[in-house]
Design a protein around this motif. Structure first.
Motif, PDB file in Angstrom:
ATOM      1  N   LYS A 186       0.732  12.561   7.340  1.00  0.00           N
ATOM      2  CA  LYS A 186       0.598  13.868   6.539  1.00  0.00           C
ATOM      3  C   LYS A 186       0.826  13.315   5.027  1.00  0.00           C
ATOM      4  CE  LYS A 186       3.292  16.523   9.982  1.00  0.00           C
ATOM      5  NZ  LYS A 186       4.620  17.046  10.486  1.00  0.00           N
ATOM      6  N   ALA A 187       0.049  14.399   4.139  1.00  0.00           N
ATOM      7  CA  ALA A 187       0.233  14.316   2.656  1.00  0.00           C
ATOM      8  C   ALA A 187       1.709  14.449   2.136  1.00  0.00           C
ATOM      9  CB  ALA A 187      -0.609  15.478   2.079  1.00  0.00           C
ATOM     10  N   LEU A 188       2.062  13.298   1.601  1.00  0.00           N
ATOM     11  CA  LEU A 188       3.485  13.110   0.998  1.00  0.00           C
ATOM     12  C   LEU A 188       3.494  12.532  -0.176  1.00  0.00           C
ATOM     13  CD1 LEU A 188       6.286  12.802   2.037  1.00  0.00           C
ATOM     14  CD2 LEU A 188       5.869  10.427   2.592  1.00  0.00           C
ATOM     15  N   ALA A 189       4.486  13.206  -0.970  1.00  0.00           N
ATOM     16  CA  ALA A 189       4.912  13.082  -2.344  1.00  0.00           C
ATOM     17  C   ALA A 189       6.325  12.605  -2.496  1.00  0.00           C
ATOM     18  CB  ALA A 189       4.510  13.695  -3.280  1.00  0.00           C
ATOM     19  N   VAL A 190       6.592  11.326  -2.885  1.00  0.00           N
ATOM     20  CA  VAL A 190       7.819  10.912  -3.282  1.00  0.00           C
ATOM     21  C   VAL A 190       8.342  11.186  -4.606  1.00  0.00           C
ATOM     22  CG1 VAL A 190       9.454   8.909  -3.406  1.00  0.00           C
ATOM     23  CG2 VAL A 190       7.747   8.965  -1.549  1.00  0.00           C
ATOM     24  N   GLY A 191       9.413  11.992  -4.840  1.00  0.00           N
ATOM     25  CA  GLY A 191       9.717  12.499  -6.150  1.00  0.00           C
ATOM     26  C   GLY A 191       9.302  13.836  -6.299  1.00  0.00           C
ATOM     27  N   GLY A 192       9.995  14.272  -7.561  1.00  0.00           N
ATOM     28  CA  GLY A 192       9.634  15.681  -7.847  1.00  0.00           C
ATOM     29  C   GLY A 192       9.919  16.861  -6.705  1.00  0.00           C
ATOM     30  N   SER A 193       9.326  17.951  -6.871  1.00  0.00           N
ATOM     31  CA  SER A 193       9.445  19.207  -5.884  1.00  0.00           C
ATOM     32  C   SER A 193       8.529  20.071  -6.149  1.00  0.00           C
ATOM     33  CB  SER A 193      10.880  19.845  -5.988  1.00  0.00           C
ATOM     34  OG  SER A 193      10.764  20.483  -7.265  1.00  0.00           O
ATOM     35  N   SER A 194       8.657  21.119  -5.149  1.00  0.00           N
ATOM     36  CA  SER A 194       7.383  21.990  -5.421  1.00  0.00           C
ATOM     37  C   SER A 194       7.218  22.932  -6.606  1.00  0.00           C
ATOM     38  CB  SER A 194       7.041  23.050  -3.989  1.00  0.00           C
ATOM     39  OG  SER A 194       8.447  23.628  -4.070  1.00  0.00           O
ATOM     40  N   GLU A 195       8.502  22.954  -7.242  1.00  0.00           N
ATOM     41  CA  GLU A 195       8.662  23.759  -8.212  1.00  0.00           C
ATOM     42  C   GLU A 195       8.651  22.677  -9.658  1.00  0.00           C
ATOM     43  OE1 GLU A 195      11.103  23.677  -6.011  1.00  0.00           O
ATOM     44  OE2 GLU A 195      10.237  25.620  -5.022  1.00  0.00           O
ATOM     45  N   ARG A 196       9.056  21.669  -9.816  1.00  0.00           N
ATOM     46  CA  ARG A 196       9.006  20.811 -10.916  1.00  0.00           C
ATOM     47  C   ARG A 196       9.154  19.320 -10.610  1.00  0.00           C
ATOM     48  NH1 ARG A 196      12.504  22.843 -15.054  1.00  0.00           N
ATOM     49  NH2 ARG A 196      11.515  20.929 -16.110  1.00  0.00           N
ATOM     50  N   GLY A 197       9.138  18.626 -11.682  1.00  0.00           N
ATOM     51  CA  GLY A 197       9.238  17.192 -11.547  1.00  0.00           C
ATOM     52  C   GLY A 197       8.049  16.429 -11.339  1.00  0.00           C
ATOM     53  N   ASP A 199       0.809  -1.164  -0.168  1.00  0.00           N
ATOM     54  CA  ASP A 199       0.145   0.037  -0.091  1.00  0.00           C
ATOM     55  C   ASP A 199       0.837   1.291   0.120  1.00  0.00           C
ATOM     56  OD1 ASP A 199      -2.276  -1.554  -0.175  1.00  0.00           O
ATOM     57  OD2 ASP A 199      -2.329  -1.532   2.309  1.00  0.00           O
ATOM     58  N   ALA A 200       0.667   1.981  -1.306  1.00  0.00           N
ATOM     59  CA  ALA A 200       1.540   3.309  -1.083  1.00  0.00           C
ATOM     60  C   ALA A 200       2.957   3.112  -0.715  1.00  0.00           C
ATOM     61  CB  ALA A 200       0.903   4.261  -0.238  1.00  0.00           C
ATOM     62  N   PHE A 201       3.676   2.054  -1.383  1.00  0.00           N
ATOM     63  CA  PHE A 201       4.938   1.651  -0.741  1.00  0.00           C
ATOM     64  C   PHE A 201       5.736   2.621  -0.584  1.00  0.00           C
ATOM     65  CE2 PHE A 201       8.814  -0.922  -1.818  1.00  0.00           C
ATOM     66  CZ  PHE A 201       8.984  -1.384  -0.496  1.00  0.00           C
ATOM     67  N   TYR A 202       6.450   3.312  -1.672  1.00  0.00           N
ATOM     68  CA  TYR A 202       7.615   4.263  -1.494  1.00  0.00           C
ATOM     69  C   TYR A 202       7.336   5.353  -0.259  1.00  0.00           C
ATOM     70  CZ  TYR A 202       9.062   2.722  -5.790  1.00  0.00           C
ATOM     71  OH  TYR A 202       9.574   2.071  -7.199  1.00  0.00           O
ATOM     72  N   ALA A 203       5.915   5.806  -0.403  1.00  0.00           N
ATOM     73  CA  ALA A 203       5.677   6.668   0.516  1.00  0.00           C
ATOM     74  C   ALA A 203       5.381   6.062   1.970  1.00  0.00           C
ATOM     75  CB  ALA A 203       4.180   7.518   0.316  1.00  0.00           C
ATOM     76  N   SER A 204       4.916   4.915   1.959  1.00  0.00           N
ATOM     77  CA  SER A 204       4.704   4.283   3.318  1.00  0.00           C
ATOM     78  C   SER A 204       6.241   4.157   4.012  1.00  0.00           C
ATOM     79  CB  SER A 204       4.129   2.845   3.231  1.00  0.00           C
ATOM     80  OG  SER A 204       2.471   3.432   2.850  1.00  0.00           O
ATOM     81  N   VAL A 205       7.330   3.706   3.220  1.00  0.00           N
ATOM     82  CA  VAL A 205       8.489   3.500   3.648  1.00  0.00           C
ATOM     83  C   VAL A 205       8.929   4.778   4.158  1.00  0.00           C
ATOM     84  CG1 VAL A 205      10.821   2.939   3.156  1.00  0.00           C
ATOM     85  CG2 VAL A 205       8.773   1.628   2.155  1.00  0.00           C
ATOM     86  N   GLU A 206       8.733   5.739   3.744  1.00  0.00           N
ATOM     87  CA  GLU A 206       9.177   7.099   4.099  1.00  0.00           C
ATOM     88  C   GLU A 206       8.610   7.380   5.599  1.00  0.00           C
ATOM     89  OE1 GLU A 206      11.868   8.669   2.962  1.00  0.00           O
ATOM     90  OE2 GLU A 206      11.827   7.369   1.161  1.00  0.00           O
ATOM     91  N   GLN A 207       7.369   7.138   5.397  1.00  0.00           N
ATOM     92  CA  GLN A 207       6.434   7.604   6.876  1.00  0.00           C
ATOM     93  C   GLN A 207       6.967   6.546   7.760  1.00  0.00           C
ATOM     94  OE1 GLN A 207       2.537   7.255   4.978  1.00  0.00           O
ATOM     95  NE2 GLN A 207       2.205   9.702   5.269  1.00  0.00           N
ATOM     96  N   LEU A 208       7.228   5.246   7.372  1.00  0.00           N
ATOM     97  CA  LEU A 208       7.743   4.443   8.516  1.00  0.00           C
ATOM     98  C   LEU A 208       9.305   4.895   9.079  1.00  0.00           C
ATOM     99  CD1 LEU A 208       7.730   1.212   9.629  1.00  0.00           C
ATOM    100  CD2 LEU A 208       9.199   0.747   7.892  1.00  0.00           C
ATOM    101  N   ASP A 209       9.926   5.258   8.381  1.00  0.00           N
ATOM    102  CA  ASP A 209      11.464   5.742   8.582  1.00  0.00           C
ATOM    103  C   ASP A 209      11.351   6.923   9.389  1.00  0.00           C
ATOM    104  OD1 ASP A 209      12.208   3.341   7.720  1.00  0.00           O
ATOM    105  OD2 ASP A 209      13.156   3.999   6.017  1.00  0.00           O
ATOM    106  N   ASN A 210      10.492   7.857   9.037  1.00  0.00           N
ATOM    107  CA  ASN A 210      10.422   9.333   9.594  1.00  0.00           C
ATOM    108  C   ASN A 210       9.212   9.430  10.038  1.00  0.00           C
ATOM    109  OD1 ASN A 210      10.531  11.971  10.166  1.00  0.00           O
ATOM    110  ND2 ASN A 210      11.162  12.811   8.258  1.00  0.00           N
ATOM    111  N   PRO A 211       9.011   9.214  11.450  1.00  0.00           N
ATOM    112  CA  PRO A 211       7.562   9.440  12.078  1.00  0.00           C
ATOM    113  C   PRO A 211       7.026  10.890  11.950  1.00  0.00           C
ATOM    114  CG  PRO A 211       9.286   8.345  13.555  1.00  0.00           C
ATOM    115  CD  PRO A 211       9.748   8.880  12.360  1.00  0.00           C
ATOM    116  N   GLU A 212       7.819  11.839  11.866  1.00  0.00           N
ATOM    117  CA  GLU A 212       7.064  13.108  11.617  1.00  0.00           C
ATOM    118  C   GLU A 212       6.398  13.160  10.311  1.00  0.00           C
ATOM    119  OE1 GLU A 212      10.271  16.094  11.407  1.00  0.00           O
ATOM    120  OE2 GLU A 212      10.837  15.643  13.711  1.00  0.00           O
ATOM    121  N   LEU A 213       6.375  12.424   9.336  1.00  0.00           N
ATOM    122  CA  LEU A 213       5.797  12.331   8.054  1.00  0.00           C
ATOM    123  C   LEU A 213       4.314  11.573   8.364  1.00  0.00           C
ATOM    124  CD1 LEU A 213       8.821  11.876   5.713  1.00  0.00           C
ATOM    125  CD2 LEU A 213       7.845  14.056   6.140  1.00  0.00           C
TER     126      LEU A 213
END
Length: 353
Positions: A19-30, A2-16
């Motif tokens: 929260k609404a999280l996107a893996v890859g890209g940036s607020s400017e582009r990508g 389930d939402a694998f990449y994002a779930s791994v990031e939330q697993l490793d970083n409790p602060e995330l």
């Protein structure tokens, strides 16, 4: 998963977490590679432009992908699969087919096996998985999305016909946005609608795919679970923070991409004959340029040299936002065996003469 990449990031970083999280890209582009379920509520999804994603969800947090970490966890999950069956066909880092008709646990219930595997994945990784269980890969794939996240769906043999008839056509695996629109125009909105169309009708409107649609809506799909999927291509690409127009900068980026491909080729113990350069311009138009060699290549220097020739093949029409390189025509195990046979014959001939 389930939402694998994002779930791994939330697993490793409790602060995330939460929260609404996107893996890859940036607020400017990508481009968004994966989105957490919190972000999906706002319409954020994979392959979406980061700018649109941020517009849909102003509080969206972007994080850089960590593929080594994802691969590490993916391997741990696959090790769990092999506790139950050797017939495991990975589709990607976060998805696989398992044939449990005959399994190492001697458990006759695929539903119970799926539940047990999902629980074991959670205990060993802290991540949630969903599962689809049915008589073939096509239906199992569709079923795996029914109760996401952290759920499963079993479609028993006697339920297959009704399940497919009631299914919206856009939820049929392999029916993309363009095909769905075409089917709508032909009056096909559900599996039941699709089932009323003759094989000749489907072949006329969908070509080679017509027979596939005719079969799958009737629950017919003969593809076996193949433990050793033959990789057809291997590549890497980069989206830049700013558009680049200097060929010197482009070559620098291609050098980094070539190094990444060399590493991946080495890890997979393959080489390729066809090198393809992918160019996405600032206006989002896409161009590919390819060259097929008479020999296999796997070193970063050769890959970069060919990519350089392809870059200079014709004048760039605009500044560039993305560059990528891929290798296809890969040498399979059979190719390698043939090469070894040739070497053995050559050695024998040298000794004989």
């Amino acid at each position: 998963m389930d939402a694998f990449y994002a779930s791994v990031e939330q697993l490793d970083n409790p602060e995330l977490r939460g929260k609404a999280l996107a893996v890859g890209g940036s607020s400017e582009r990508g481009v968004v590679a994966a989105a957490s379920y919190e972000a999906r509520k706002y319409g954020v999804k994979s392959a979406m432009s980061s700018i649109i994603a941020k517009r849909n969800c102003p509080q969206l947090i972007f994080v850089k992908p960590r593929f080594e970490r994802y691969r590490e966890i993916s391997q741990r999950i696959r090790n769990i699969f092999f506790e139950y069956t050797d017939l495991v066909e990975p589709l990607s880092l976060d998805e696989a087919y398992l044939d449990v008709t005959e399994n190492k646990k001697g458990n006759p219930s695929a539903t119970l096996i799926a539940r047990e595997i999902r629980q074991k994945i959670f205990e060993k990784t802290g991540l949630n998985a969903s599962a689809g269980i049915s008589i073939n890969k096509f239906i199992a794939k569709i079923a795996s999305d029914v109760n996401k996240p952290n759920g499963q769906k079993t479609v028993n043999p006697e339920e297959v016909e009704a399940f497919l008839e009631e299914l919206e056509i856009r939820k049929f695996y392999g029916v993309g946005k363009v095909t769905a629109e075409k089917m709508y125009q032909l009056g096909i909105f559900t599996g039941k609608d699709l089932k009323t169309k003759s094989l000749d009708f489907l072949n006329e409107h969908f070509g080679k795919s017509g027979e596939h649609y005719y079969n799958v809506v009737r629950g017919i799909h003969f593809s076996e679970v193949r433990p050793s999927r033959i990789r057809k291509s291997l590549g890497a690409e980069r989206t830049f923070d700013e558009n680049i127009s200097s060929e010197i900068f482009m070559l620098e980026r291609l050098g980094h991409i070539s190094e990444e491909i060399e590493r991946r080729l080495s890890k997979n113990k393959v080489a390729g004959k066809t090198v393809t350069l992918k160019i996405k311009y600032s206006d989002f138009t896409l161009q590919t340029r390819s060259k097929t060699l008479s020999y296999y290549v796997s070193s970063k220097d050769l890959i970069l040299e060919i990519a350089k020739d392809l870059l200079y093949q014709e004048k760039m029409k605009d500044s560039v936002r993305l560059l990528g390189i891929s290798l296809s025509n890969l040498n399979t195990d059979k190719d390698k065996e043939k090469e070894e046979e040739k070497k053995e014959v050559a050695v024998q001939l040298r000794f004989e003469f």
